[in-house]
Enzyme design. Sequence first.
Site, PDB file in Angstrom:
ATOM      1  N   TYR A   1       0.134  -3.764  11.616  1.00 32.33           N
ATOM      2  CA  TYR A   1      -0.242  -2.602  11.195  1.00 32.33           C
ATOM      3  C   TYR A   1       0.272  -1.742  11.306  1.00 32.33           C
ATOM      4  CZ  TYR A   1      -2.856  -3.270   7.041  1.00 32.33           C
ATOM      5  OH  TYR A   1      -3.616  -3.565   5.550  1.00 32.33           O
TER       6      TYR A   1
ATOM      7  N   HIS B   1       0.910  -1.212  -0.085  1.00 35.70           N
ATOM      8  CA  HIS B   1      -0.253  -0.111   0.160  1.00 35.70           C
ATOM      9  C   HIS B   1       0.846   1.376   0.154  1.00 35.70           C
ATOM     10  CE1 HIS B   1      -4.082  -2.123   0.418  1.00 35.70           C
ATOM     11  NE2 HIS B   1      -3.141  -2.566   1.588  1.00 35.70           N
TER      12      HIS B   1
ATOM     13  N   ASN C   1     -10.672  -2.707   1.935  1.00 37.12           N
ATOM     14  CA  ASN C   1      -9.962  -2.884   0.172  1.00 37.12           C
ATOM     15  C   ASN C   1     -11.238  -2.489  -0.605  1.00 37.12           C
ATOM     16  OD1 ASN C   1      -6.948  -3.358   0.309  1.00 37.12           O
ATOM     17  ND2 ASN C   1      -7.407  -5.831   0.696  1.00 37.12           N
TER      18      ASN C   1
END
Length: 488
Positions: free
Chosen positions: A337, A54, A127
Amino acid sequence: MSKRVLTTESGAPVADNQNSATAGVGGPLLLQDQHLLEKLARFNRERIPERVVHARGSGAYGYFEVTDDVTAYTSADFLSTVGKRTETFLRFSTVADSLGGADAVRDPRGFAVKFYTEEGNYDLVGNNTPVFFIKDPIKFPDFIHSQKRDPFTGKQEPDNVWDFWAHSPEATHQVTWLMGDRGIPASYRHMNGYGSHTYQWTNEAGEAFFVKYHFKTNQGVRSLSSEQAAELAGKDANSHQTDLLQAIERGVNPSWTLHVQIMPAAEAADYRFNPFDLTKVWPHSDYPLQRVGRLVLDRNPDNVFAEVEQAAFSPNNFVPGIGPSPDKMLQGRLFAYADAHRYRLGVNHTLLAVNAPKAVLGGKADNYGRDGLMAANAYGRDRKNYEPNSYDGPAETGKALSAPLAVNGHTGTHEAPLHTKDDHFFQAGELYRLMSAEEQARLVANIAGGLSQVTRDDVIEKNLAHFHAADTEYGKRVEEAVRALRED
C-alpha cells in the site's frame, strides 16, 4: 469587496483568458503567450495514475467516539477514555473496476478509515466483507489480473474470473459472500465494514491480544438484487457517491458502531484453525463481539480529487498499542500500500492535507525524510538532518508500538543477537595494535585534525570515549592530540 484577480501560476495577473495571443489579426499563435502554454501544459497533467485496485471511490470526514472501556486490551491513546473523539476520514470504494466504473455493481467494497490521532495517523484498511479471496500476497497480482479487464478483449471476462477461482479453492468463502444477498450494497451507508485482517492490541502491561474489527452500520444493512443494480447503474453510475454526498449535505450523518473480537495471544497457537487466515472468520461463539465506539461521518470533502483520489491509506500506519499480526496478506499489504502511494502521489504524499497528521507539530510529521518531488518540509537551519544527533532533534522513544510477534518459536525484534564477544570496539582496537608506529601516528593525526574542529565539547567527548574503549593507548593519544590542536 474588491474583485478577485485571475493569475498565472507565478502569481502575475492575467490580462485575457478568452483569446490567445496571435501574430496580427488571424495570425498564428505566439510562443510568448505564457498563460496559454501554462494552461494547456497543466491541463495535460491533471490526471495521475489511478489506483490499480479500489480506483472508484467516495469519502467523507467525521469522528470516532469511544463508548466503552477497552484499556484492558490496548494502550492506544485515542481509545483510552470513554467519550474521547478523534477526527477521521473514511474512503469507500469498489475493487475491480476503473475510476470511471459504476457504483452499483457486484464487487467487494473497500472500507478504509484514517484516524487522525494525537500519536499520529492510524489507518485501518478493510472491506465490507470479513474475509478475502486469497490468503497469501504472492497470489494477489494474479488474482487482480483475473478480475480486471482482459488485455485482448478490453473487458472483464467471466472465463478469467472463474478460472482463477477454480484454481484457488480458498476463495470459496469470499465467493459465497460476494454472490450472496450482500454482494451489491444499496449504498455505502447501508453496509458493514470490517478490518478483515487480524491485528494485535497491546495494553500498558505489555500483554498482547489479537483482534478483528467489525463496523456495524446503524442505518441497517440494505442490498440490491442483480436486476435492481443493473437498473440503478444505468440511471446513475454515481449512485453511491450521490447518496453519500446528499445524505451528509442534508445533515443525515451515517454512522457505524465498532465492535471487536479479542483473542488472547496465547490462544492463537492452539486454535482449531489458523486465526491469521484471511479467508476465515472467527466464530462469534468463540470470541463474542465487544463494543468499542461509534464512527460518524458529518462533512463532505471540498474537492474530491484532492481529498478522495489523493487520500493515501497504509496498513502499516500504526500507533502505540496497535500493531500487525502474522496474517500473511496483512504482512504483504504493509509494503504494497505505501509503495503504491509513493508511485502514484510521490514520496511526499504525506504532506497533503488529507494525509498529514493533525496533532503532530501542527500537522506535519517530525522526522528526517528529505527532498524528493514536491518537498515542502525540507528542514534547514532549524535542525540537523540526521539521527542520532546532539541538537535536540526528534529521537526514538525506545518503546515498541506493540508486543513482538512470536511465530513458530521466533520473536520479531529489532535487536541484534548477543554473542560472547560482540561489541562495537574490540576489532577497532585490534586493528590499531596491528599498525606500525608510523601508521598509528598518522591515524591519530588524521582523527585529531577533524575532531578538533568540532564546536561542541559533548560531541568531542563521546567520540573520545569510543577510542578509549577500543584501546587505552589509542584513546589517550587521540585525546592529547585533539587537546593540543584546540589550544593552538
